[in-house]
Design a protein around this motif. Structure first.
Motif, mmCIF file in Angstrom:
data_model
loop_
_atom_site.group_PDB
_atom_site.id
_atom_site.type_symbol
_atom_site.label_atom_id
_atom_site.label_comp_id
_atom_site.label_asym_id
_atom_site.label_seq_id
_atom_site.Cartn_x
_atom_site.Cartn_y
_atom_site.Cartn_z
ATOM 1 N N MET A 113 0.842 -1.181 0.000
ATOM 2 C CA MET A 113 0.000 0.000 0.000
ATOM 3 C C MET A 113 0.883 1.238 0.000
ATOM 4 S SD MET A 113 -3.137 -0.838 2.471
ATOM 5 C CE MET A 113 -4.466 -0.463 1.397
ATOM 6 N N GLY A 114 0.319 2.331 -0.456
ATOM 7 C CA GLY A 114 1.067 3.579 -0.555
ATOM 8 C C GLY A 114 1.185 4.296 0.775
ATOM 9 N N GLU A 115 1.989 5.287 0.763
ATOM 10 C CA GLU A 115 2.194 6.131 1.946
ATOM 11 C C GLU A 115 0.939 6.971 2.173
ATOM 12 O OE1 GLU A 115 4.301 7.707 5.132
ATOM 13 O OE2 GLU A 115 4.955 6.117 3.804
ATOM 14 N N PRO A 116 0.409 7.002 3.402
ATOM 15 C CA PRO A 116 -0.767 7.829 3.659
ATOM 16 C C PRO A 116 -0.425 9.311 3.536
ATOM 17 C CG PRO A 116 0.032 6.861 5.702
ATOM 18 C CD PRO A 116 0.856 6.282 4.579
ATOM 19 N N THR A 117 -1.311 10.049 2.926
ATOM 20 C CA THR A 117 -1.110 11.490 2.819
ATOM 21 C C THR A 117 -2.280 12.185 3.476
ATOM 22 O OG1 THR A 117 -2.208 11.550 0.675
ATOM 23 C CG2 THR A 117 0.170 11.318 0.665
ATOM 24 N N GLY A 118 -2.030 13.343 3.950
ATOM 25 C CA GLY A 118 -3.067 14.125 4.603
ATOM 26 C C GLY A 118 -2.425 15.301 5.304
ATOM 27 N N PRO A 119 -3.224 16.082 5.990
ATOM 28 C CA PRO A 119 -2.679 17.261 6.654
ATOM 29 C C PRO A 119 -1.662 16.916 7.739
ATOM 30 C CG PRO A 119 -5.058 17.097 7.020
ATOM 31 C CD PRO A 119 -4.655 15.966 6.139
ATOM 32 N N GLY A 120 -1.866 15.813 8.433
ATOM 33 C CA GLY A 120 -0.917 15.420 9.481
ATOM 34 C C GLY A 120 0.434 15.049 8.921
ATOM 35 N N THR A 121 0.435 14.341 7.799
ATOM 36 C CA THR A 121 1.687 13.941 7.170
ATOM 37 C C THR A 121 2.436 15.156 6.649
ATOM 38 O OG1 THR A 121 0.504 11.960 6.444
ATOM 39 C CG2 THR A 121 2.664 12.312 5.531
ATOM 40 N N HIS A 122 1.707 16.106 6.100
ATOM 41 C CA HIS A 122 2.336 17.330 5.612
ATOM 42 C C HIS A 122 2.895 18.157 6.772
ATOM 43 C CE1 HIS A 122 1.210 16.671 1.482
ATOM 44 N NE2 HIS A 122 -0.055 16.482 1.851
ATOM 45 N N ALA A 167 6.767 19.287 7.258
ATOM 46 C CA ALA A 167 7.121 20.690 7.452
ATOM 47 C C ALA A 167 7.923 20.883 8.736
ATOM 48 C CB ALA A 167 5.862 21.551 7.480
ATOM 49 N N LEU A 168 7.543 20.180 9.793
ATOM 50 C CA LEU A 168 8.285 20.281 11.051
ATOM 51 C C LEU A 168 9.693 19.726 10.915
ATOM 52 C CD1 LEU A 168 5.529 19.336 13.638
ATOM 53 C CD2 LEU A 168 6.716 21.517 13.456
ATOM 54 N N ARG A 169 9.853 18.627 10.156
ATOM 55 C CA ARG A 169 11.189 18.076 9.925
ATOM 56 C C ARG A 169 12.061 19.064 9.177
ATOM 57 N NH1 ARG A 169 9.558 12.061 7.901
ATOM 58 N NH2 ARG A 169 8.833 11.284 9.908
ATOM 59 N N LEU A 170 11.513 19.673 8.127
ATOM 60 C CA LEU A 170 12.268 20.655 7.359
ATOM 61 C C LEU A 170 12.641 21.853 8.222
ATOM 62 C CD1 LEU A 170 13.436 21.576 4.654
ATOM 63 C CD2 LEU A 170 11.193 22.570 4.147
ATOM 64 N N ALA A 171 11.697 22.344 9.012
ATOM 65 C CA ALA A 171 11.965 23.472 9.902
ATOM 66 C C ALA A 171 13.036 23.108 10.921
ATOM 67 C CB ALA A 171 10.687 23.907 10.609
ATOM 68 N N ALA A 172 12.999 21.887 11.438
ATOM 69 C CA ALA A 172 13.991 21.452 12.414
ATOM 70 C C ALA A 172 15.385 21.454 11.805
ATOM 71 C CB ALA A 172 13.644 20.056 12.937
ATOM 72 N N ILE A 173 15.517 20.924 10.596
ATOM 73 C CA ILE A 173 16.825 20.872 9.950
ATOM 74 C C ILE A 173 17.366 22.273 9.725
ATOM 75 C CG2 ILE A 173 18.009 20.254 7.800
ATOM 76 C CD1 ILE A 173 16.146 17.788 7.705
ATOM 77 N N VAL A 174 16.525 23.152 9.193
ATOM 78 C CA VAL A 174 16.958 24.520 8.905
ATOM 79 C C VAL A 174 17.337 25.256 10.191
ATOM 80 C CG1 VAL A 174 16.180 26.756 8.038
ATOM 81 C CG2 VAL A 174 15.677 24.685 6.751
ATOM 82 N N GLY A 193 4.692 12.003 14.331
ATOM 83 C CA GLY A 193 4.803 10.910 13.367
ATOM 84 C C GLY A 193 4.460 9.573 13.985
ATOM 85 N N ILE A 194 4.911 9.330 15.201
ATOM 86 C CA ILE A 194 4.573 8.085 15.903
ATOM 87 C C ILE A 194 3.079 8.020 16.187
ATOM 88 C CG2 ILE A 194 4.855 6.843 18.089
ATOM 89 C CD1 ILE A 194 7.780 7.842 18.082
ATOM 90 N N PHE A 195 2.513 9.120 16.628
ATOM 91 C CA PHE A 195 1.080 9.158 16.923
ATOM 92 C C PHE A 195 0.258 8.886 15.671
ATOM 93 C CE2 PHE A 195 -2.853 11.698 16.997
ATOM 94 C CZ PHE A 195 -3.508 11.049 18.037
ATOM 95 N N LEU A 196 0.633 9.499 14.546
ATOM 96 C CA LEU A 196 -0.120 9.301 13.305
ATOM 97 C C LEU A 196 0.043 7.878 12.760
ATOM 98 C CD1 LEU A 196 0.535 12.679 11.500
ATOM 99 C CD2 LEU A 196 -1.580 11.906 12.553
#
Length: 69
Positions: A1-10, A14-21, A62-65
């Motif tokens: 099955m594919g990766e679930p997408t939705g507002p939580g995944t986005h 976004a939080l991962r990208l913000a953390a790296i930056v 991510g764990i919660f979702l």
């Protein structure tokens, strides 16, 4: 099955990208600003702390979702 997408995944992405930056900006700012000396009053300290917070929130969200089934 594919990766679930939705507002939580986005949000997690976004939080991962913000953390790296924020971590990169905070760490680089520490090294370049005061010659490697960490100052708690520096805005780079706030950026680094915000990066750590974003990383932790993205991990737990991510764990919660993933365990939502």
């Amino acid at each position: 099955m594919g990766e679930p997408t939705g507002p939580g995944t986005h949000l997690v992405s976004a939080l991962r990208l913000a953390a790296i930056v924020l971590l990169l900006v905070g760490f680089a700012g520490w090294m370049l600003d005061d010659g490697g000396e960490v100052s708690l009053e520096s805005p780079f300290t706030l950026a680094f702390g915000a990066g750590v917070a974003c990383a932790l929130v993205s991990i737990y969200l991510g764990i919660f979702l993933a365990n939502r089934d």
